[in-house]
Write a protein that holds these residues in place. Sequence first.
Motif, PDB file in Angstrom:
ATOM      1  N   VAL A 175      11.639 -50.906 -11.364  1.00 35.73           N
ATOM      2  CA  VAL A 175      12.220 -51.462 -10.243  1.00 35.73           C
ATOM      3  C   VAL A 175      11.074 -52.855  -9.959  1.00 35.73           C
ATOM      4  N   ARG A 176       9.753 -52.166  -9.894  1.00 33.58           N
ATOM      5  CA  ARG A 176       8.525 -53.142  -9.643  1.00 33.58           C
ATOM      6  C   ARG A 176       7.870 -53.340 -10.354  1.00 33.58           C
ATOM      7  N   PHE A 189      17.602 -60.466  -7.991  1.00 33.32           N
ATOM      8  CA  PHE A 189      15.786 -59.481  -7.595  1.00 33.32           C
ATOM      9  C   PHE A 189      16.143 -58.433  -8.942  1.00 33.32           C
ATOM     10  N   CYS A 190      16.550 -57.885  -9.244  1.00 32.89           N
ATOM     11  CA  CYS A 190      17.219 -56.473  -9.816  1.00 32.89           C
ATOM     12  C   CYS A 190      16.979 -56.664 -11.158  1.00 32.89           C
ATOM     13  N   GLN A 242      23.394 -45.592 -10.224  1.00 29.95           N
ATOM     14  CA  GLN A 242      22.727 -46.200  -9.447  1.00 29.95           C
ATOM     15  C   GLN A 242      22.715 -47.314  -8.254  1.00 29.95           C
ATOM     16  N   PRO A 289      26.518 -51.207  -0.063  1.00 31.66           N
ATOM     17  CA  PRO A 289      27.092 -51.743   1.486  1.00 31.66           C
ATOM     18  C   PRO A 289      28.739 -51.953   1.153  1.00 31.66           C
ATOM     19  N   PRO A 333      21.186 -50.214   2.020  1.00 36.62           N
ATOM     20  CA  PRO A 333      20.173 -50.343   1.713  1.00 36.62           C
ATOM     21  C   PRO A 333      20.949 -52.531   2.122  1.00 36.62           C
ATOM     22  N   ARG A 379      24.443 -59.992  -2.599  1.00 36.59           N
ATOM     23  CA  ARG A 379      24.611 -58.667  -2.354  1.00 36.59           C
ATOM     24  C   ARG A 379      25.729 -58.761  -2.180  1.00 36.59           C
ATOM     25  N   ASP A 390      16.929 -49.921   2.983  1.00 31.78           N
ATOM     26  CA  ASP A 390      15.872 -50.375   1.878  1.00 31.78           C
ATOM     27  C   ASP A 390      16.105 -51.856   2.468  1.00 31.78           C
ATOM     28  N   ILE A 391      14.365 -52.530   2.234  1.00 32.82           N
ATOM     29  CA  ILE A 391      14.172 -53.833   2.995  1.00 32.82           C
ATOM     30  C   ILE A 391      13.710 -54.784   1.556  1.00 32.82           C
ATOM     31  N   LYS A 397       7.428 -55.168  -1.332  1.00 35.41           N
ATOM     32  CA  LYS A 397       7.780 -56.250  -1.712  1.00 35.41           C
ATOM     33  C   LYS A 397       7.991 -56.773  -2.503  1.00 35.41           C
ATOM     34  N   TYR A 398       8.594 -58.335  -2.293  1.00 36.66           N
ATOM     35  CA  TYR A 398       9.737 -58.740  -3.464  1.00 36.66           C
ATOM     36  C   TYR A 398       8.339 -58.052  -5.222  1.00 36.66           C
ATOM     37  N   SER A 399       8.715 -57.980  -6.252  1.00 33.35           N
ATOM     38  CA  SER A 399       8.633 -58.106  -7.502  1.00 33.35           C
ATOM     39  C   SER A 399       9.096 -59.009  -8.112  1.00 33.35           C
ATOM     40  N   ARG A 449      10.956 -59.572 -11.351  1.00 32.57           N
ATOM     41  CA  ARG A 449      11.032 -59.069 -12.771  1.00 32.57           C
ATOM     42  C   ARG A 449      11.881 -59.657 -14.174  1.00 32.57           C
TER      43      ARG A 449
HETATM   44  N1  SAM Z   1      21.690 -49.217  -4.575  1.00 33.37           N
HETATM   45  C1  SAM Z   1      20.798 -50.019  -4.162  1.00 33.37           C
HETATM   46  C2  SAM Z   1      21.176 -51.485  -3.523  1.00 33.37           C
HETATM   47  O1  SAM Z   1      22.671 -51.549  -2.997  1.00 33.37           O
HETATM   48  O2  SAM Z   1      20.528 -52.349  -3.748  1.00 33.37           O
HETATM   49  C3  SAM Z   1      19.960 -50.321  -5.346  1.00 33.37           C
HETATM   50  C4  SAM Z   1      18.735 -49.464  -5.319  1.00 33.37           C
HETATM   51  S1  SAM Z   1      17.165 -50.292  -6.230  1.00 33.37           S
HETATM   52  C5  SAM Z   1      17.091 -49.690  -7.541  1.00 33.37           C
HETATM   53  C6  SAM Z   1      15.873 -49.392  -5.535  1.00 33.37           C
HETATM   54  C7  SAM Z   1      16.210 -50.447  -4.082  1.00 33.37           C
HETATM   55  O3  SAM Z   1      14.651 -51.045  -4.691  1.00 33.37           O
HETATM   56  C8  SAM Z   1      16.692 -51.907  -4.332  1.00 33.37           C
HETATM   57  O4  SAM Z   1      17.631 -51.630  -2.922  1.00 33.37           O
HETATM   58  C9  SAM Z   1      15.998 -52.838  -3.402  1.00 33.37           C
HETATM   59  O5  SAM Z   1      15.306 -53.226  -2.212  1.00 33.37           O
HETATM   60  C10 SAM Z   1      14.240 -52.229  -3.911  1.00 33.37           C
HETATM   61  N2  SAM Z   1      13.800 -53.747  -5.114  1.00 33.37           N
HETATM   62  C11 SAM Z   1      14.661 -53.736  -6.485  1.00 33.37           C
HETATM   63  N3  SAM Z   1      14.217 -54.784  -7.327  1.00 33.37           N
HETATM   64  C12 SAM Z   1      13.433 -55.509  -6.497  1.00 33.37           C
HETATM   65  C13 SAM Z   1      12.711 -56.268  -6.921  1.00 33.37           C
HETATM   66  N4  SAM Z   1      12.493 -56.852  -7.707  1.00 33.37           N
HETATM   67  N5  SAM Z   1      10.935 -56.401  -6.447  1.00 33.37           N
HETATM   68  C14 SAM Z   1      11.119 -55.422  -4.783  1.00 33.37           C
HETATM   69  N6  SAM Z   1      12.172 -54.213  -4.601  1.00 33.37           N
HETATM   70  C15 SAM Z   1      13.138 -54.329  -5.164  1.00 33.37           C
END
Ligand code: SAM
Length: 468
Positions: free
Chosen positions: A49-50, A167-168, A205, A247, A271, A285, A311-312, A343-345, A347
Amino acid sequence: MPSVFIKTYGCQMNERDSEAVAAQLLARGYRLSPSEHGADVVLLNTCSVRDFAEQKAISKMQNLAGAGRHQDRPPLLGFMGCMAQSRGVQLATDQPEVRLVLGTQKIHRAADYIDDLLAGRQQQVVDTAEEARSQDAIRDHLPAAGAGRPVTAFVSIMQGCNQHCTFCIVPFTRGEERSRTIPDIVAEVNMLVSRGVREVTLLGQIVTSFGRREYPVLAGKSGFVQLLEAVQAVEGLDRIRFTSPHPKGYGEDLIGAFGRLSKLAEHAHLPVQSGSDTLLKRMHRGYTRERYLDLVRKLRATHEQMAVTTDIIVGFPGETDEDFERTLSLCEEVAFDQAYIFKYSPRRDTPAASMPNPVPQDLIEERHARLLALINRLASAKYQSLVGKTVEILVEGPSRKNATRFEGRTRDNRIVIFPGSERHRGHLIRVRVERAGAFTLYGDPAILGLEPPRPAVSEFPERDALPA
Ligand code: SAM
């Protein structure tokens, strides 16, 4: 027989996968080692994730490989999970001591491959292919009997994610959404209850997307709510939780379920990621700040004591001071019970990684510290507000903070430490909250109510194998 140590990074899904691998290996006669020292096999179950999580696992593996060079019988080293999936063969090329790289759809093959590698039938295995119905394979649990039995358990109900937040990385590491069947999940929950489990957490997930393809909406109820109803009907189970939701998954049917299903615990993880509509849109989102706040209002209307956590992400590309202020004001408005702040990472392969205006690292740190202070203040006020109240807890076992005490969890997911004993394990009891610490409550020794005891675990038939 060889001993195995599994180190788990990341989320509850990873914890559950590690448990399933450990259970598989135990069933074949392997021993579980409490640490890497002296273990014949060391597996790192990784998170992507990060970047920080990836670097931690890579550096751990470098240390293990380095130590192995000085050992007569170095351990068999392997990567599994999300980073194994996304980096694949590269991990074995970069670190030749790594002899196993197991992707997220191949977790259930771990024991076969380890047998082969230890017996010398294969020298190295890299398997990150897709596998049909891999979602059905995470079902083995560690056997537990007598004292020390777990009271809570994770149940994996689906794999993959179709959400594609910008971001994910998860859709790339876990693949498309695939759900198990409701009867299969209910059979697993029944088996767990027969072993003394009283609370299950359903995992995925995006868990609220369960059964979107497989179970059409019935009488206004999504596949996920149909599953919750089926699990609610499991006799002997006291509580149901789920994570990680989105959500968008909280439709009227799910909100209604919180008011209707007695076993569904009063805790909604929601989240939010950001309080700014501009960023929510760029994150892909699928909701606005207003819609999110409306959801929180509706959820809190179902129960007086409904906890809302989130989650933020701070420092998403292009996040301005104003965007960040919107996040702060949203947190104040919701008064979250707790929040995970990331902290944003950037990917690889994700759209956000190439978005303009990255936020400088020192500003990310500053915003993170400000947000953390706010969340701690809000969460601490919630804990303090419970002092003097009587709460119901499910006793899980000795406290992880203080082994002379016991701990349990409230329905809204707060840990309560109290002077209990083994006889309380697995019971729902009512305790008076005497004081609140940082994210822990301390209960009154005067236990107000103890429900009638349940049969000991050994009185239940052993039902290890689930029906096919
Ligand atoms: N169900 C969640 C949602 O609604 O987004 C996803 C769970 S995710 C696997 C866990 C958390 O990791 C996310 O909610 C997000 O806050 C954080 N996350 C995911 N990608 C990220 C990134 N590139 N940088 C920082 N945080 C990240």
